[in-house]
Design a protein around this motif. Structure first.
Motif, PDB file in Angstrom:
ATOM      1  N   ASP A   1      52.512  48.127  15.220  1.00  0.00           N
ATOM      2  CA  ASP A   1      51.148  48.349  15.691  1.00  0.00           C
ATOM      3  C   ASP A   1      50.278  47.252  15.095  1.00  0.00           C
ATOM      4  O   ASP A   1      49.921  47.293  13.917  1.00  0.00           O
ATOM      5  CB  ASP A   1      50.663  49.731  15.261  1.00  0.00           C
ATOM      6  N   GLN A   2      49.957  46.234  15.913  1.00  0.00           N
ATOM      7  CA  GLN A   2      49.242  45.069  15.403  1.00  0.00           C
ATOM      8  C   GLN A   2      48.023  44.766  16.258  1.00  0.00           C
ATOM      9  O   GLN A   2      48.067  44.867  17.493  1.00  0.00           O
ATOM     10  CB  GLN A   2      50.178  43.847  15.365  1.00  0.00           C
ATOM     11  N   ASN A   3      46.941  44.379  15.594  1.00  0.00           N
ATOM     12  CA  ASN A   3      45.714  43.968  16.264  1.00  0.00           C
ATOM     13  C   ASN A   3      45.467  42.484  16.015  1.00  0.00           C
ATOM     14  O   ASN A   3      45.871  41.940  14.981  1.00  0.00           O
ATOM     15  CB  ASN A   3      44.515  44.765  15.743  1.00  0.00           C
TER      16      ASN A   3
ATOM     17  N   GLN B   1      66.613  49.960  22.350  1.00  0.00           N
ATOM     18  CA  GLN B   1      65.654  50.420  23.340  1.00  0.00           C
ATOM     19  C   GLN B   1      64.255  50.087  22.824  1.00  0.00           C
ATOM     20  O   GLN B   1      63.935  50.382  21.668  1.00  0.00           O
ATOM     21  CB  GLN B   1      65.790  51.921  23.575  1.00  0.00           C
ATOM     22  N   VAL B   2      63.462  49.462  23.669  1.00  0.00           N
ATOM     23  CA  VAL B   2      62.129  49.019  23.263  1.00  0.00           C
ATOM     24  C   VAL B   2      61.092  49.553  24.243  1.00  0.00           C
ATOM     25  O   VAL B   2      61.241  49.418  25.461  1.00  0.00           O
ATOM     26  CB  VAL B   2      62.037  47.478  23.198  1.00  0.00           C
ATOM     27  N   ASP B   3      60.052  50.153  23.703  1.00  0.00           N
ATOM     28  CA  ASP B   3      58.887  50.582  24.479  1.00  0.00           C
ATOM     29  C   ASP B   3      57.679  49.847  23.902  1.00  0.00           C
ATOM     30  O   ASP B   3      57.260  50.120  22.779  1.00  0.00           O
ATOM     31  CB  ASP B   3      58.708  52.092  24.373  1.00  0.00           C
ATOM     32  N   SER B   4      57.150  48.891  24.658  1.00  0.00           N
ATOM     33  CA  SER B   4      56.037  48.082  24.146  1.00  0.00           C
ATOM     34  C   SER B   4      54.819  48.204  25.047  1.00  0.00           C
ATOM     35  O   SER B   4      54.940  48.404  26.264  1.00  0.00           O
ATOM     36  CB  SER B   4      56.453  46.612  24.021  1.00  0.00           C
ATOM     37  N   LYS B   5      53.642  48.094  24.430  1.00  0.00           N
ATOM     38  CA  LYS B   5      52.373  48.157  25.157  1.00  0.00           C
ATOM     39  C   LYS B   5      51.427  47.118  24.576  1.00  0.00           C
ATOM     40  O   LYS B   5      51.394  46.902  23.364  1.00  0.00           O
ATOM     41  CB  LYS B   5      51.729  49.543  25.032  1.00  0.00           C
ATOM     42  N   GLN B   6      50.675  46.485  25.451  1.00  0.00           N
ATOM     43  CA  GLN B   6      49.648  45.537  25.006  1.00  0.00           C
ATOM     44  C   GLN B   6      48.371  45.793  25.792  1.00  0.00           C
ATOM     45  O   GLN B   6      48.378  45.795  27.026  1.00  0.00           O
ATOM     46  CB  GLN B   6      50.091  44.092  25.207  1.00  0.00           C
ATOM     47  N   LEU B   7      47.273  46.005  25.079  1.00  0.00           N
ATOM     48  CA  LEU B   7      45.971  46.213  25.696  1.00  0.00           C
ATOM     49  C   LEU B   7      45.034  45.123  25.210  1.00  0.00           C
ATOM     50  O   LEU B   7      44.903  44.898  24.003  1.00  0.00           O
ATOM     51  CB  LEU B   7      45.415  47.589  25.318  1.00  0.00           C
ATOM     52  N   GLY B   8      44.392  44.435  26.145  1.00  0.00           N
ATOM     53  CA  GLY B   8      43.512  43.341  25.778  1.00  0.00           C
ATOM     54  C   GLY B   8      42.154  43.438  26.458  1.00  0.00           C
ATOM     55  O   GLY B   8      42.064  43.783  27.641  1.00  0.00           O
TER      56      GLY B   8
ATOM     57  N   PRO C   1      50.677  39.624  12.877  1.00  0.00           N
ATOM     58  CA  PRO C   1      51.039  38.733  13.976  1.00  0.00           C
ATOM     59  C   PRO C   1      51.125  37.276  13.507  1.00  0.00           C
ATOM     60  O   PRO C   1      50.389  36.861  12.599  1.00  0.00           O
ATOM     61  CB  PRO C   1      49.884  38.909  14.977  1.00  0.00           C
ATOM     62  N   SER C   2      52.022  36.530  14.118  1.00  0.00           N
ATOM     63  CA  SER C   2      52.060  35.088  13.898  1.00  0.00           C
ATOM     64  C   SER C   2      50.941  34.458  14.713  1.00  0.00           C
ATOM     65  O   SER C   2      50.806  34.734  15.909  1.00  0.00           O
ATOM     66  CB  SER C   2      53.419  34.532  14.328  1.00  0.00           C
TER      67      SER C   2
ATOM     68  N   PHE D   1      40.127  40.679  22.091  1.00  0.00           N
ATOM     69  CA  PHE D   1      40.747  41.596  21.139  1.00  0.00           C
ATOM     70  C   PHE D   1      41.998  42.178  21.769  1.00  0.00           C
ATOM     71  O   PHE D   1      41.979  42.628  22.921  1.00  0.00           O
ATOM     72  CB  PHE D   1      39.793  42.721  20.753  1.00  0.00           C
ATOM     73  N   ASP D   2      43.114  42.164  21.019  1.00  0.00           N
ATOM     74  CA  ASP D   2      44.386  42.703  21.495  1.00  0.00           C
ATOM     75  C   ASP D   2      44.903  43.772  20.553  1.00  0.00           C
ATOM     76  O   ASP D   2      44.794  43.655  19.331  1.00  0.00           O
ATOM     77  CB  ASP D   2      45.448  41.593  21.576  1.00  0.00           C
ATOM     78  N   ASN D   3      45.497  44.795  21.151  1.00  0.00           N
ATOM     79  CA  ASN D   3      46.275  45.768  20.395  1.00  0.00           C
ATOM     80  C   ASN D   3      47.681  45.788  20.993  1.00  0.00           C
ATOM     81  O   ASN D   3      47.850  46.018  22.191  1.00  0.00           O
ATOM     82  CB  ASN D   3      45.656  47.162  20.467  1.00  0.00           C
ATOM     83  N   TYR D   4      48.660  45.506  20.142  1.00  0.00           N
ATOM     84  CA  TYR D   4      50.061  45.473  20.582  1.00  0.00           C
ATOM     85  C   TYR D   4      50.831  46.546  19.831  1.00  0.00           C
ATOM     86  O   TYR D   4      50.779  46.618  18.596  1.00  0.00           O
ATOM     87  CB  TYR D   4      50.676  44.096  20.315  1.00  0.00           C
TER      88      TYR D   4
END
Length: 714
Positions: A467-469, A421-428, A510-511, A448-451
C-alpha cells in the motif's frame, strides 16, 4: 561473426549536418502550424489526445521531447511489429532479446527498460511474467514516443518514457483495403481494413483483420497470429461521440524464448562459432499460446466550445500457456549445456479507466487549458509456474527432439508451484494547467497516486500486501521565437511501486525518479525542415540492493541510485519534392551511482548502448518513367553494450541496413486506385549480431527478412 565497425561521434555529427541544412533566419513558422494541426486532428478524431499532455497541444508546442511515427511511415518501412516501428526513434533501443523473440514488446528508453505500452491512452496491463498484451502494428494509426517521466499523467511508469499506440479509427469515407504478403521464412499473411459510414445513419465503422504464419528464426520454431479489431463511432449529436471498440488477438505459436550461451556468439569458444539459428530447447517442449481480448468504450462530450469531457475505459481478458527450457550452465568442454524445463500457465483480467475534463479560459492575457483527471486500474493475475531439471544438449550438434512432454508433466506433477496470484489497484488524481502568454507556453502538473496490491505465493499461501502513496510533479516552459526556433526546459517526476520489506519488517517506499531536460525545437515556415535537440539528466532512486548488515541473502535495503544523462538529435528534411530524409542520433551515459557494494558504483546496465544513430531516406520517382514508385533505405547503428551486470566484457557496436520499395498501382489506371505493391527488406546484408543479458543468455538479432506485399483498395 560480429560486425566490429564503430561509429565515431565526429562521423555522426557530420552525418547530422548533411541531413539537416543550416537553419534559415529568414523563415517564419507561425503561419504554417495551423494547417498541419488541423489535418492531424481530422485524421485522428475528436477523442484524440496528445500523449504528452492529454490535450490537443502539438508536439511542436510541448516543452518536452516527443517523437511521432505516422501510418505513412509505418507503411513505407514495411514494419510488422511495434519493436520494428521504434528502431529509427532516437533514445529507444529495441529487440533486447534479439530478433527471434517476438512475444514481448520490449525496449528501453533513455536507458530504462519498459514492458508497458499504452493503447489509445490506456495502459496495456502486464502481469510481470509473460502475459503482455501486444497490439499488432497493422492496427495502429500512429505511434507516440514520450521521452522522460510520465507519472504526472499516467501514474506508475519507468522514468525513461512511454509509448502510446493510437488505434485506427472509424471514418465516414467508405473504403476497403485487402492485402496479401509472402516472403522469406515461409511468410504468409492476409489483412483486411474496411471502414465507412453505415448507410445514412449516425454510425461509422472500422473492421480490421489479420492472419499471419511464418517460420521463426530459430531452428524448428514457428510463428502464427490471428487478430480482429472492430470499432464503431456513434455520432449521438454534434456535441457527443461514443466509440465502441474491441481488439482480439490469438497467437497459437510465438517462436522461441530460449537463449544461447555467449561462448560461441560474442565470446570465443574453442569449438568455433555457433549458428545464429541455434535452438537450445526442444520441439516437444516448446509452446507459447497467448490469447488477449481488449473491449473498450470512449465517450467525448462537448459542454461548450471551451469545455469537454472524455471518458475512456477498457476491459482486458488474457491467457498464456508456455512450455520452455533454459540453460543452467555450460560444461568445461564448451559444448554441453545443462537445462531445466519449465511451464507457466497465466491468466489476467483487468480494468483501466480514465476520466478527463478539459477546459479553456483566460485570466487577463494568460490563456489556460485546464485538465482535471481521475484514472483507475485493477489487475487480477494468476500464474502457475513449475520448473524441473531435464537432459543436456550439445549446442554444436543439437538434438531438438529428445524430450517427452508426457515425462516432463509427470515430473511437474510433484514439483513445487512457484507461481503467484496478484490483485493490484492503482487510483490516480491529476491536475494540469497548460498556459500560453503570447509566444510563451508553460505546463504545470501534479498528481497523487495510491497503489495497492496483494501477492499470494502458490508455494506457501503467504500473502504480501503493498500500500504505497506517491505525489508527482511536472513543470515546463517553451518559447516560440519568430524564426521557427523554440527553446524549452522541463522537470518531471516518476515513480514505480516496490514490493517487500527490510529485515526489520519496514515496508519499502516507491522507487522514484526525476528528469531535467533542456532543448530546442525548430520547424521551418514551409514545414520542410525539422530539428529537435534535447539534453537530459534522469536520476532514479530507491532501487533495492543487498543489506550489508543483513543476516540472510534476501535481506535488502533501498538505497540504490542510477543516473542516465545524454543528448538526442532528431531531424527531418524534405529536400525536394522527390527526396526526404530523417536522421537521428543518441548519446547516453547510464550508470549506477549508489550501491552498498562499492564494486557496483560506476557500472552500466545491460542492453543500453552508449550511442545510437540512424538515417532513413525516401525517393519518389514523380514525373519519370518510374512514376508511382518510391524507394526507401535506412542505416541503423547500435553502439557498444555491456555483456553483463558486472561489466565483465562488452559487445561491439554494429550497423544494419534496411530497404523498402513501393509502387502505387493507381498510376496504371483509375481502376487500380488505392492499390499498391511493396517489398521490405530487414538487415539487407544479413549481418550477424547479438544482444546479451549475461554470458549464458544471448540472442541473435534479426537476420535478413524479405516480405513482398500486394494491397488492393476499393
Amino acid at each position: 561473426m560480429m560486425l566490429k565497425t564503430k561509429l565515431s561521434p565526429i562521423a555522426v555529427a557530420v552525418s547530422m549536418l548533411i541531413a539537416v541544412p543550416t537553419l534559415s533566419v529568414a523563415e517564419d513558422n507561425q503561419t504554417s502550424q495551423t494547417p498541419q494541426t488541423d489535418e492531424q486532428m481530422t485524421v485522428l478524431g475528436k477523442t484524440y489526445r496528445n500523449t504528452a499532455t492529454k490535450t490537443s497541444l502539438t508536439p511542436e508546442e510541448t516543452p518536452q521531447s516527443i517523437s511521432v511515427i505516422d501510418r505513412e511511415t509505418l507503411d513505407l518501412r514495411g514494419v510488422n511489429s511495434v519493436a520494428e516501428a521504434l528502431r529509427y526513434t532516437p533514445g529507444v533501443h529495441t529487440q533486447l532479446r534479439g530478433g527471434a523473440v517476438g512475444r514481448l514488446d520490449l525496449f528501453n528508453i533513455r536507458g530504462f527498460t519498459n514492458y508497458q505500452n499504452y493503447y489509445d491512452g490506456l495502459q496495456l496491463q502486464y502481469n510481470a511474467w509473460n502475459l503482455q498484451p501486444q497490439v499488432d502494428a497493422f492496427a495502429v494509426e500512429q505511434i507516440e514516443i514520450f521521452k522522460g517521466p510520465t507519472s504526472v499523467l499516467y501514474g506508475a511508469m519507468p522514468p525513461g518514457g512511454m509509448v502510446n499506440l493510437v488505434a485506427k479509427r472509424p471514418t465516414q469515407e467508405r473504403a476497403t483495403d485487402i492485402s496479401v504478403a509472402g516472403g522469406s521464412h515461409a511468410h504468409k499473411e492476409f489483412t483486411i481494413d474496411s471502414r465507412g459510414q453505415i448507410g445514412d445513419s449516425n454510425f461509422n465503422y472500422r473492421f480490421l483483420g489479420k492472419a499471419l504464419k511464418r517460420d521463426g528464426m530459430a531452428d524448428t520454431s514457428e510463428e502464427e497470429r490471428y487478430l480482429i479489431a472492430p470499432s464503431v463511432d456513434w455520432n449521438v449529436s454534434d456535441k457527443t461521440l461514443v466509440n465502441f471498440n474491441a481488439y482480439y488477438q490469438n497467437d497459437p505459436k510465438a517462436g522461441i524464448y530460449t537463449s544461447m550461451p555467449g561462448y560461441g556468439t560474442v565470446l570465443p569458444n574453442p569449438n568455433g562459432d555457433l549458428s545464429k539459428n541455434l535452438f537450445t530447447g526442444d520441439q516437444n517442449w516448446n509452446k507459447f499460446e497467448k490469447e488477449v481480448g481488449l473491449y473498450g468504450v470512449k465517450l467525448n462530450h462537448e459542454f461548450s466550445n471551451d469545455w469537454t469531457l472524455l471518458v475512456n475505459t477498457r476491459y482486458m481478458d488474457g491467457s498464456a500457456l508456455q512450455h520452455n527450457t533454459y540453460g543452467t550452465g555450460l560444461a568445461a568442454d564448451g559444448r554441453t549445456l545443462s537445462r531445466n524445463a519449465y511451464l507457466t500457465d497465466e491468466k489476467s483480467k483487468g480494468w483501466v479507466s480514465d476520466a478527463q475534463v478539459n477546459g479553456n479560459f483566460n485570466t487577463g492575457n494568460l490563456m489556460h487549458n485546464l485538465l482535471i483527471g481521475l484514472d483507475y486500474q485493477q489487475l487480477d493475475s494468476k500464474v502457475d509456474y513449475f520448473d524441473v531439471a531435464t537432459s543436456t544438449i550439445d549446442i554444436y550438434n543439437p538434438n531438438n527432439n529428445q524430450l517427452s512432454e508426457e515425462e516432463i508433466k509427470k515430473q511437474m506433477a510433484s514439483a513445487t508451484n512457484y507461481g503467484n496470484q496478484v490483485d493490484s489497484k492503482q487510483l490516480g488524481l491529476y491536475l494540469q494547467d497548460q498556459m500560453r502568454l503570447n509566444r510563451l507556453v508553460m505546463i504545470a502538473g501534479v498528481r497523487f497516486d495510491n497503489y495497492k496490491s496483494d501477492t499470494t505465493a502458490n508455494s506457501t499461501g503467504a500473502t504480501t500486501t503493498l500500500d504505497q502513496n506517491n505525489t508527482s510533479y511536472r513543470v515546463g516552459a517553451l518559447y516560440e521565437f519568430d524564426k521557427g526556433i523554440s527553446p524549452y526546459i522541463n522537470y518531471a517526476d516518476s515513480f514505480e511501486p516496490v514490493a517487500g520489506t527490510d529485515k526489520n519488517g519496514n515496508a519499502f517506499k516507491p522507487s522514484t525518479g526525476h528528469q531535467w531536460e533542456a532543448g530546442v525545437k525548430y520547424n521551418s515556415a514551409d514545414m520542410t525542415k525539422m530539428l529537435n535537440i534535447a539534453a537530459f539528466h534522469i536520476t532514479k532512486k530507491g532501487a533495492l540492493v543487498k543489506d550489508p548488515n543483513g543476516s540472510l541473502p534476501q535481506h535488502q535495503i533501498q538505497v540504490g541510485e542510477s543516473v542516465s544523462k545524454g543528448v538526442e538529435v532528431e531531424s527531418k528534411w524534405y529536400a525536394t519534392d522527390r527526396l526526404d530524409l530523417a536522421a537521428n542520433y543518441t548519446y547516453q551515459n547510464v550508470e549506477i551511482t549508489e550501491d552498498t557494494d562499492p564494486t557496483q558504483i560506476g557500472k552500466k546496465p545491460v542492453w543500453v548502448p552508449d550511442q545510437m544513430a540512424n538515417l532513413w531516406a525516401n525517393y519518389n520517382f514523380y514525373g519519370t518513367a518510374l512514376d508511382g514508385a518510391i524507394l526507401g533505405g535506412g542505416v541503423r547503428y547500435i553502439g557498444e553494450t555491456q555483456l553483463d551486470a558486472a561489466n565483465s566484457g562488452t559487445i561491439p557496436g554494429y550497423t544494419v541496413v534496411d530497404l523498402s520499395l513501393g509502387y502505387d498501382l493507381g498510376t496504371l489506371g483509375s481502376s487500380m486506385k488505392g492499390s499498391s505493391a511493396s517489398v521490405a527488406v530487414t538487415n539487407l546484408f544479413n549481418n550477424e549480431t547479438y544482444t546479451c543479458y549475461d554470458s549464458l543468455n544471448c540472442w541473435a538479432n534479426d537476420e535478413r527478412r524479405i516480405v513482398a506485399r500486394l494491397k488492393f483498395g476499393f
